[in-house]
Design an enzyme around this catalytic site. Structure first.
Site, PDB file in Angstrom:
ATOM      1  N   GLN A   1      13.376   0.990  -4.001  1.00 20.23           N
ATOM      2  CA  GLN A   1      12.883   1.410  -2.694  1.00 20.23           C
ATOM      3  C   GLN A   1      13.893   1.062  -1.605  1.00 20.23           C
ATOM      4  O   GLN A   1      14.271  -0.105  -1.461  1.00 20.23           O
ATOM      5  CB  GLN A   1      11.551   0.725  -2.411  1.00 20.23           C
ATOM      6  CG  GLN A   1      10.977   0.967  -1.031  1.00 20.23           C
ATOM      7  CD  GLN A   1       9.645   0.249  -0.847  1.00 20.23           C
ATOM      8  OE1 GLN A   1       8.889   0.037  -1.784  1.00 20.23           O
ATOM      9  NE2 GLN A   1       9.364  -0.140   0.378  1.00 20.23           N
ATOM     10  N   GLY A   2      14.308   2.042  -0.839  1.00 22.06           N
ATOM     11  CA  GLY A   2      15.275   1.819   0.226  1.00 22.06           C
ATOM     12  C   GLY A   2      14.629   1.918   1.593  1.00 22.06           C
ATOM     13  O   GLY A   2      14.728   2.965   2.253  1.00 22.06           O
TER      14      GLY A   2
ATOM     15  N   SER B   1      14.085  -1.415   3.906  1.00 19.10           N
ATOM     16  CA  SER B   1      14.649  -2.435   4.798  1.00 19.10           C
ATOM     17  C   SER B   1      16.144  -2.249   5.012  1.00 19.10           C
ATOM     18  O   SER B   1      16.880  -1.852   4.100  1.00 19.10           O
ATOM     19  CB  SER B   1      14.398  -3.830   4.230  1.00 19.10           C
ATOM     20  OG  SER B   1      13.007  -4.109   4.181  1.00 19.10           O
TER      21      SER B   1
ATOM     22  N   GLU C   1       0.864   0.474  -2.035  1.00 25.55           N
ATOM     23  CA  GLU C   1       1.455  -0.851  -2.249  1.00 25.55           C
ATOM     24  C   GLU C   1       0.511  -1.948  -1.779  1.00 25.55           C
ATOM     25  O   GLU C   1       0.332  -2.967  -2.433  1.00 25.55           O
ATOM     26  CB  GLU C   1       2.792  -0.967  -1.517  1.00 25.55           C
ATOM     27  CG  GLU C   1       3.443  -2.322  -1.678  1.00 25.55           C
ATOM     28  CD  GLU C   1       4.839  -2.380  -1.083  1.00 25.55           C
ATOM     29  OE1 GLU C   1       5.555  -3.357  -1.372  1.00 25.55           O
ATOM     30  OE2 GLU C   1       5.226  -1.471  -0.344  1.00 25.55           O
TER      31      GLU C   1
ATOM     32  N   SER D   1       5.090  -7.302   6.833  1.00 24.10           N
ATOM     33  CA  SER D   1       4.865  -8.722   7.083  1.00 24.10           C
ATOM     34  C   SER D   1       3.426  -8.979   7.512  1.00 24.10           C
ATOM     35  O   SER D   1       2.688  -8.070   7.924  1.00 24.10           O
ATOM     36  CB  SER D   1       5.818  -9.221   8.168  1.00 24.10           C
ATOM     37  OG  SER D   1       5.452  -8.674   9.428  1.00 24.10           O
TER      38      SER D   1
END
Length: 390
Positions: free
Chosen positions: A130-131, A133, A248, A373
């Site tokens: 997964q790209g 961040s 997710e 977060s």
């Protein structure tokens, strides 16, 4: 909330449990085994394990049969999550693809994307990373700066991604890329499906405090990606990403509860070995962890009940992510409390191999960051569930 499973689901449990007992080598159940072998060897063992699960009919439990899955119920998926954790099965090497990308492709992918992505992923022929961040775009994902400039029927991608799980092993990446020059924040972003073997892709491992290198950073220099390898439509990457992240964050939590309950037992056993079971402060902390774990279990069953009724979780998925991540982190903070200042040592107890537990304790620091977060989750809960002002 329904705390029971159907007779058919319980029969599936018996079948799965028997197969796991016959196919998981006893040495795999030890943390020290996985910490002692090299990362590359561990990855290949886990990849072969995924292949054997597929051959035995235990892959894609809740996926539709048309995509090669078993066509099982959400309850069967929960049982699978529970039993594989309880049996000490190694984690999948393709979690980001199987759990998040695949259901997104099923929901909004083109016919060609469904054909080319889902089957090979389920058979474990293609590993995905997964790209999302970037060095300047973590929790504030909309600040991403990796660009994709349209050139004929291709995007030319330049930029960098970081904290990319399995970057050095993955065959392909689903990445958020800014494809509309001048667009700000959430607009003008596309989700591109990038071949990690393409010219101009440079994946480098990042060594962590624990010594592991499961993360990597990826650099793109004039990487060409076909327009047809855009998931969800050009410029609609933000809504595609939010759909993907709902998968997710919104799993029922059964797998997490089962794993954490086993980890709790490990910590209690360590406390007994160190002669600390009579410590009233430690006992109180352990009691608090049990309460939190049972709250997670009941919340997980509530979510499973909602899924079985066909409910769309939406923003409620943030509750699950917030709860399990803090439960996990606080559990391993109790382990650090048990070791005290010795928690900082490579070998705190010469008479005990704690490397696997120490790695888990270090890893737990990350779970309130990735996947959005805790601050982001609280904002979502406040605005979308509680209706509080921005």
């Amino acid at each position: 909330m329904d705390l029971t499973f159907t007779p058919a689901e319980e029969r599936f449990r018996v079948e799965l449990r028997a197969w796991l007992a016959d196919n998981i080598p006893p040495r795999w159940r030890s943390r020290s085994f996985w910490s002692a072998i090299g990362a590359a060897e561990a990855f290949e063992l886990r990849r072969d394990w995924e292949r054997r699960k597929y051959d035995a009919g235990f892959a894609g439990i809740s996926w539709p049969r048309e995509y090669g899955g078993r066509g099982g119920t959400p309850g069967m998926q929960a049982i699978y999550d529970e039993e594989t954790q309880r049996a000490g099965a190694p984690p999948t090497v393709n979690a980001l693809g199987l759990a998040f990308l695949a259901p997104t492709v099923m929901a909004i992918g083109t016919d060609e994307q469904k054909r080319d992505i889902i089957g090979p992923m389920l058979r474990n022929e293609v590993i995905w990373c997964q790209g999302f961040s970037e060095p300047g775009a973590g929790s504030d994902l909309a600040a991403l700066r990796t660009t994709g400039v349209l050139d004929g029927d291709e995007f030319v991608v330049n930029g960098q991604k970081v904290w990319t799980t399995n970057a050095v092993y993955a065959d392909k990446m689903f990445a958020l890329v800014r494809t509309e020059p001048g667009a700000q924040r959430h607009r003008g972003i596309s989700m591109l499906l990038i071949d990690m073997r393409s010219d101009g892709v440079d994946a480098r491992p990042l060594r962590q405090l624990s010594g592991a290198s499961e993360f990597g950073e990826v650099f793109f220099t004039d990487v060409r990606v076909k327009v047809t390898d855009c998931l969800g439509g050009a410029g609609d990457g933000w809504s595609t990403a939010m759909l993907l992240l709902s998968f997710e964050r919104g799993a029922s939590g059964i797998a997490q509860y089962t794993a954490f309950r086993g980890q709790f037992d490990e910590i209690v056993a360590a406390a007994a070995a160190f002669g600390r079971t009579g410590d009233p402060v430690l006992r109180q902390r352990l009691a608090s962890r049990i309460v939190e774990l049972e709250c997670l279990r009941y919340h997980s069953m509530h979510i499973l009940t909602q899924i079985e009724k066909g409910a769309e979780l939406g923003a409620e998925s943030s509750l699950t992510k917030l709860q399990w991540s803090h439960t996990h982190q606080e559990l391993w903070e109790t382990f650090d409390d048990l070791l005290g200042p010795e928690a900082t040592l490579t070998r705190p107890r010469p008479d005990a191999d704690l490397r696997g537990m120490q790695h888990e304790a270090m890893w737990s620091r990350s779970v309130t960051i990735w996947g959005g977060s805790s601050q982001v989750q609280r904002n979502i809960i406040a605005e979308r569930l509680l209706g509080l002002p921005r």
